[in-house]
Design a protein around this motif. Structure first.
Motif, mmCIF file in Angstrom:
data_model
loop_
_atom_site.group_PDB
_atom_site.id
_atom_site.type_symbol
_atom_site.label_atom_id
_atom_site.label_comp_id
_atom_site.label_asym_id
_atom_site.label_seq_id
_atom_site.Cartn_x
_atom_site.Cartn_y
_atom_site.Cartn_z
ATOM 1 N N UNK A 129 0.824 -1.100 0.021
ATOM 2 C CA UNK A 129 -0.003 0.020 0.021
ATOM 3 C C UNK A 129 1.149 1.406 0.050
ATOM 4 N N UNK A 130 1.983 1.079 -0.030
ATOM 5 C CA UNK A 130 2.943 2.231 -0.308
ATOM 6 C C UNK A 130 2.873 2.966 -1.607
ATOM 7 N N UNK A 131 2.907 4.194 -1.988
ATOM 8 C CA UNK A 131 2.893 4.822 -3.013
ATOM 9 C C UNK A 131 4.305 5.068 -3.552
ATOM 10 N N UNK A 132 4.365 5.220 -4.977
ATOM 11 C CA UNK A 132 5.822 5.346 -5.392
ATOM 12 C C UNK A 132 6.279 6.854 -5.080
ATOM 13 N N UNK A 133 7.297 7.190 -4.981
ATOM 14 C CA UNK A 133 7.722 8.553 -4.453
ATOM 15 C C UNK A 133 8.901 8.978 -5.055
ATOM 16 N N UNK A 134 9.207 10.125 -5.440
ATOM 17 C CA UNK A 134 10.577 10.513 -6.154
ATOM 18 C C UNK A 134 11.803 10.676 -5.278
ATOM 19 N N UNK A 135 12.760 10.245 -5.780
ATOM 20 C CA UNK A 135 14.027 10.331 -5.072
ATOM 21 C C UNK A 135 14.542 11.662 -5.129
ATOM 22 N N UNK A 136 14.803 12.124 -3.679
ATOM 23 C CA UNK A 136 15.356 13.698 -3.584
ATOM 24 C C UNK A 136 16.507 13.572 -2.646
ATOM 25 N N UNK A 193 22.917 15.464 -2.054
ATOM 26 C CA UNK A 193 22.342 14.513 -1.354
ATOM 27 C C UNK A 193 23.462 13.358 -0.835
ATOM 28 N N UNK A 194 23.108 12.316 -0.188
ATOM 29 C CA UNK A 194 24.063 11.490 0.424
ATOM 30 C C UNK A 194 23.702 9.950 -0.217
ATOM 31 N N UNK A 195 24.698 9.712 -1.460
ATOM 32 C CA UNK A 195 24.504 8.351 -2.103
ATOM 33 C C UNK A 195 25.848 7.583 -2.512
ATOM 34 N N UNK A 196 25.433 6.677 -2.694
ATOM 35 C CA UNK A 196 26.582 5.595 -3.572
ATOM 36 C C UNK A 196 26.176 5.507 -4.872
ATOM 37 N N UNK A 197 26.984 4.923 -5.674
ATOM 38 C CA UNK A 197 26.625 4.887 -7.234
ATOM 39 C C UNK A 197 27.212 3.665 -7.579
ATOM 40 N N UNK A 198 26.571 2.811 -8.674
ATOM 41 C CA UNK A 198 27.126 1.768 -9.387
ATOM 42 C C UNK A 198 27.130 1.893 -10.704
#
Length: 361
Positions: free
Chosen positions: A16-23, A76-81
């Motif tokens: 029941x969670x809606x899709x949301x944008x990555x910010x 933001x604070x992310x890692x990337x592959x």
């Protein structure tokens, strides 16, 4: 002409969670909670990086559709592959990785490579223009094999069982996959349901736009008809990789993968970054859901009333559910022989495809 902007997919949502944008704000909140958002870039997005020159500007980045990624990297604070290189033939990997590294240096100041990072082995002298599944390593054939066999078998059934009804073709698909691999995945079955669903042009035009688009995008990404065995192989591999971007991200989360940052371990929350808007759109309607904390035990699908009322959809949904329930009650068997089963299935399907194309000539 404007280019499609990179989009970010969360392959698994809570029920029941809606899709949301990555910010950027969301990534920072995750980091404060001991999680790092890991963005796994697919082939499309890495190809956009290859278009950038050594002294590319932010305007150039915007032009190729990667500005939203830069905003996440810088704020933001992310890692990337660069997981998308797994889809590339060997001769393309070196340039792709150099472009990826250059992009990170130019637009992600202060980033560091993970000390535990792994890099794909490749032969820069290879002349193969496409990835050939049978020549992949044992581990790669195991990783992509289930979906590769599924996508190849869909093409085989469409070619060699065109005289059968859509529901009969779906039954053949399910029984053959269970027989060849003793494994069925809900995602592959959902693709198969759309593959065997036949509609006249008039019927398609009467469907709501969201269903028309979903049908069109699934066909383009997963089961476009092919005119030769080689094209069947290439399309099946491309389709299997689309599924892998999503299932691989889910598997990494299931395994509890972590990243070490300044001597502290952070769990990863995996997202997929893609400039393929068809894949992004499909994932809004078909995606994994958490079941008891695991990412690969449930699949959410969209079934509008107009579909649920069609005899075809009524049949394939009930048939698939009954088969899955039966297999669950029976208990799942060992996957120790999976690679052997995958290789045998590929050989078997290719023999049938060759025979089918010979008859068509």
């Amino acid at each position: 002409m404007s280019r499609t902007e990179i989009k970010f997919i969360k392959p698994c949502l809570h029920q029941r969670e809606e899709h949301f944008p990555l910010t950027p704000l969301y990534t920072q909140r995750c980091f404060n909670q001991g999680k790092i958002v890991q963005i796994n870039l697919d082939n499309c997005s890495i190809q956009r990086m290859e278009e950038l020159s050594d002294n590319a500007s932010i305007e150039d980045v915007k032009e190729v559709g990667l500005l939203p990624l830069v905003e996440l990297l810088q704020h933001g604070t992310v890692s990337l592959t660069a997981i998308g290189v797994d889809e590339m033939p060997d001769w393309r990997v070196q340039k792709a990785m150099e472009s990826y590294q250059k992009f990170c240096q130019n637009f992600w100041p202060g980033h560091k490579d993970d000390v535990e990072a792994t890099f794909r082995n490749f032969d820069p002298e290879s002349m193969n223009k496409k990835v050939i599944f049978s020549e992949l390593s044992d581990s790669a054939r195991c990783t992509y094999g289930i979906s590769y066999v599924a996508m190849l078998q869909i093409q085989n059934i469409q070619l060699n069982h065109s005289d059968k009804s859509p529901t009969e073709r779906f039954e053949i698909y399910v029984h053959s996959m269970a027989g060849m691999l003793d494994l069925l995945t809900a995602y592959d079955m959902e693709i198969a349901k759309y593959a065997f669903w036949e509609q006249s042009s008039n019927q398609i035009n009467q469907l709501p736009e969201n269903i028309r688009l979903r049908r069109k995008y699934i066909k383009q990404n997963f089961h476009k008809p092919s005119s030769s065995l080689d094209k069947c192989r290439w399309r099946a591999f491309d389709s299997a990789m689309d599924i892998y971007w999503l299932s691989g991200a889910n598997l990494a989360e299931n395994l509890g993968t972590t990243i070490n940052i300044n001597s502290k371990k952070y769990k990863t929350e995996n997202w997929v970054g893609t400039n393929d808007h068809k894949l992004f759109s499909i994932c809004q309607d078909i995606h994994s859901v958490y079941v008891n904390g695991a990412t690969m035990k449930g699949l959410a699908t969209t079934r509008e009333d107009v579909l649920a009322q069609q005899p075809y959809w009524n049949f394939v949904d009930h048939f698939a559910n009954s088969i899955m329930e039966y297999r669950k009650r029976r208990g799942y068997r060992s996957i120790d022989e999976l690679l052997h089963r995958v290789d045998n299935a590929v050989k078997h399907i290719e023999i049938e495809l060759k025979a089918g194309f010979s008859r068509k000539r």
